[in-house]
Design a protein around this motif. Structure first.
Motif, PDB file in Angstrom:
ATOM      1  N   ARG A   1      -0.853  -9.892  -0.817  1.00 30.09           N
ATOM      2  CA  ARG A   1      -1.399  -8.836  -1.123  1.00 30.09           C
ATOM      3  C   ARG A   1      -1.095  -6.933  -0.383  1.00 30.09           C
ATOM      4  O   ARG A   1      -0.262  -7.248   0.285  1.00 30.09           O
ATOM      5  N   ARG A   2      -1.260  -6.167  -1.819  1.00 24.76           N
ATOM      6  CA  ARG A   2      -1.045  -4.703  -1.218  1.00 24.76           C
ATOM      7  C   ARG A   2      -2.012  -4.522   0.528  1.00 24.76           C
ATOM      8  O   ARG A   2      -3.085  -5.192   0.534  1.00 24.76           O
ATOM      9  N   ALA A   3      -0.562  -4.341   0.896  1.00 17.89           N
ATOM     10  CA  ALA A   3      -1.924  -3.748   2.517  1.00 17.89           C
ATOM     11  C   ALA A   3      -2.505  -2.338   1.766  1.00 17.89           C
ATOM     12  O   ALA A   3      -2.269  -1.043   2.602  1.00 17.89           O
ATOM     13  N   ASP A   4      -3.793  -2.959   1.316  1.00 15.44           N
ATOM     14  CA  ASP A   4      -4.391  -1.683   1.094  1.00 15.44           C
ATOM     15  C   ASP A   4      -5.345  -2.111   1.757  1.00 15.44           C
ATOM     16  O   ASP A   4      -6.475  -3.414   1.564  1.00 15.44           O
ATOM     17  N   LEU A   5      -5.619  -1.175   3.021  1.00 18.66           N
ATOM     18  CA  LEU A   5      -7.331  -2.163   3.666  1.00 18.66           C
ATOM     19  C   LEU A   5      -7.871  -0.291   5.074  1.00 18.66           C
ATOM     20  O   LEU A   5      -6.947   0.607   5.086  1.00 18.66           O
ATOM     21  N   LEU A   6      -8.842  -0.809   5.008  1.00 20.88           N
ATOM     22  CA  LEU A   6      -9.630   0.059   5.736  1.00 20.88           C
ATOM     23  C   LEU A   6     -10.057  -0.707   7.135  1.00 20.88           C
ATOM     24  O   LEU A   6     -10.611  -2.200   6.924  1.00 20.88           O
TER      25      LEU A   6
ATOM     26  N   TYR B   1      -0.906  -8.722   9.647  1.00 23.77           N
ATOM     27  CA  TYR B   1       0.261  -9.064  10.193  1.00 23.77           C
ATOM     28  C   TYR B   1      -0.051  -7.811   8.408  1.00 23.77           C
ATOM     29  O   TYR B   1      -0.185  -8.077   7.492  1.00 23.77           O
ATOM     30  N   LEU B   2       0.352  -6.306   8.444  1.00 23.31           N
ATOM     31  CA  LEU B   2       1.602  -5.439   7.589  1.00 23.31           C
ATOM     32  C   LEU B   2       2.983  -5.954   7.868  1.00 23.31           C
ATOM     33  O   LEU B   2       3.733  -4.858   8.723  1.00 23.31           O
ATOM     34  N   ASP B   3       3.245  -6.095   6.799  1.00 22.81           N
ATOM     35  CA  ASP B   3       4.834  -6.475   6.677  1.00 22.81           C
ATOM     36  C   ASP B   3       5.269  -5.351   4.983  1.00 22.81           C
ATOM     37  O   ASP B   3       5.510  -6.000   4.372  1.00 22.81           O
ATOM     38  N   GLY B   4       6.015  -4.300   5.834  1.00 21.97           N
ATOM     39  CA  GLY B   4       5.911  -3.276   4.669  1.00 21.97           C
ATOM     40  C   GLY B   4       4.738  -1.944   3.792  1.00 21.97           C
ATOM     41  O   GLY B   4       3.874  -2.504   4.563  1.00 21.97           O
TER      42      GLY B   4
ATOM     43  N   MET C   1      13.884  -3.982   5.600  1.00 24.51           N
ATOM     44  CA  MET C   1      12.430  -3.841   5.345  1.00 24.51           C
ATOM     45  C   MET C   1      11.646  -2.965   6.021  1.00 24.51           C
ATOM     46  O   MET C   1      12.013  -1.909   6.890  1.00 24.51           O
ATOM     47  N   GLY C   2      10.618  -3.067   5.859  1.00 24.08           N
ATOM     48  CA  GLY C   2       9.310  -1.853   5.865  1.00 24.08           C
ATOM     49  C   GLY C   2       8.659  -2.306   7.862  1.00 24.08           C
ATOM     50  O   GLY C   2       9.265  -3.216   7.906  1.00 24.08           O
TER      51      GLY C   2
ATOM     52  N   ILE D   1      -2.026   2.405   2.933  1.00 24.76           N
ATOM     53  CA  ILE D   1      -2.340   2.521   1.405  1.00 24.76           C
ATOM     54  C   ILE D   1      -0.906   1.406   1.409  1.00 24.76           C
ATOM     55  O   ILE D   1       0.529   2.664   1.855  1.00 24.76           O
ATOM     56  N   ALA D   2      -0.523   0.653   0.726  1.00 23.86           N
ATOM     57  CA  ALA D   2       0.599   0.049   0.652  1.00 23.86           C
ATOM     58  C   ALA D   2       1.554  -0.427   1.824  1.00 23.86           C
ATOM     59  O   ALA D   2       2.500   0.354   2.316  1.00 23.86           O
ATOM     60  N   GLY D   3       0.849  -0.278   3.003  1.00 29.15           N
ATOM     61  CA  GLY D   3       1.332  -0.543   4.630  1.00 29.15           C
ATOM     62  C   GLY D   3       1.412   0.856   5.199  1.00 29.15           C
ATOM     63  O   GLY D   3       1.860   0.397   6.733  1.00 29.15           O
TER      64      GLY D   3
END
Length: 356
Positions: free
Chosen positions: A324-329, A25-28, A1-2, A350-352
């Protein structure tokens, strides 16, 4: 797990506005729901956006372009022409930088500027409707995510209406969207008559007429006006009668009519290009120009995230929701009030994975 990352006390952009301060939360590689975090990020006074999606860019230098996108919070780039196919495949497989989709080689007429570009693939030149299906089949075989057509007002520079119509029909037969490069009012007329899904660029020769705007609205045609590129070209070619105000006022008219607008820059580093918006940084210029043309900051942000994801079928991104993808700003300030706040980047993922 990430790795699990928690962003505390942050307001989240929903597509319509901001939430109250909360923990995300960003999970992986995905947005999660609440495992004990390995890393905690202070989000107080900050806003969390989905990673920005540039709806029109070009990958030329390779990974360097994708790194520049990521550095400025652009986590997905929709490449609107790149070749050869092996290069596109290699760029799709990059990690830790912006992810791309691509049209691969576009369809162009035999007499236009694109056909004369050094190194342009011969199989991108389409001379008649009988060649349309073979062109589209080649793009499908090399994994094109959508089809790109360069439309002109008329031959000999561009393809005739029947040829453009045939390419659109063949692409739709494969379930692919069609994007038209249309930089003049005449080219937009050809694209709209053919039933393209997205018209990219806003014309510099004149403001789009009311009948064309209404036809686009009624047909559900989407527009990515690339105002950053159009302003740059107009500044360089003012003597030719090209005016940025025409592009801006066309966007104002399209927005007032309810035509869906996407945020794209035409970022490129191609030798000989008429203008070269910088990858990533130009996305923030484009957001500002879209607001100047009449969009609210919320509308511009939605057009740069969830709306583009929806139009292009990117169901795994574009919103900040679990799964959803953890692509965040992460930005300081409130870009729903001041669009310039998107430049105040406090973090990106990008992707966590945290963008460095």
């Amino acid at each position: 797990m990430g790795t699990v990352t928690a962003i505390d006390g942050v307001r989240v952009f929903t597509g319509d506005g901001l939430t109250e301060p909360r923990r995300v939360y960003l999970d992986g590689a995905e947005i999660g729901t609440g495992r004990t975090p390995d890393v905690v990020v202070d989000g107080r006074g900050r806003v969390l956006l989905p990673g920005l999606i540039d709806a029109h860019m070009h990958t030329v230098r390779g990974r360097e372009d994708l790194q520049d996108l990521a550095t400025w919070g652009v986590t997905t780039g929709l490449d609107m022409a790149a070749w050869p196919s092996a290069f596109v495949t290699a760029m799709r497989g990059q990690t830790g930088v912006a992810q791309i989709l691509s049209a691969t080689t576009p369809a162009v007429g035999p007499g236009g500027n694109h056909a004369r570009m050094p190194g342009f693939p011969a199989d991108g030149v389409v001379t008649g409707p009988r060649e349309a299906r073979a062109f589209v089949d080649r793009r499908v075989a090399e994994g094109a995510d959508y089809i790109k057509i360069v439309t002109e007002a008329a031959p000999p520079e561009g393809m005739d209406q029947e040829t453009v119509d045939a390419i659109v029909a063949a692409a739709h037969g494969h379930g692919l969207l069609v994007v038209a490069h249309a930089v003049t009012t005449g080219a937009v007329h050809v694209a709209v008559a053919a039933g393209v899904d997205i018209s990219t660029h806003a014309p510099l020769d004149a403001v789009l007429d009311d009948a064309t705007v209404q036809r686009m609205r009624d047909a559900g045609t989407v527009c990515s006006p690339t105002l950053t590129m159009m302003r740059g070209v107009a500044d360089l070619r003012a003597a030719a009668g090209l005016r940025y105000e025409h592009a801006r006022d066309s966007v104002t008219a399209l927005h007032a009519a309810g035509v869906r607008l996407l945020v794209g820059t035409d970022a490129n580093s191609a030798p000989g290009a008429p203008f070269a918006p910088r990858h990533g940084e130009s996305m923030h210029d484009e957001l500002g120009l879209m607001v100047d043309a009449g969009l609210t900051p919320v509308e511009a942000l939605r057009s740069a995230t969830g709306l583009t994801a929806q139009i292009f079928g990117l169901d795994d991104r574009g919103v900040v929701e679990p799964g959803r993808r953890a692509d965040l700003l992460l930005v300081d300030g409130d870009p729903t009030e001041d669009i310039g706040a998107t430049r105040a980047i406090a973090g990106g993922w990008i992707a966590g994975e945290r963008v460095r």
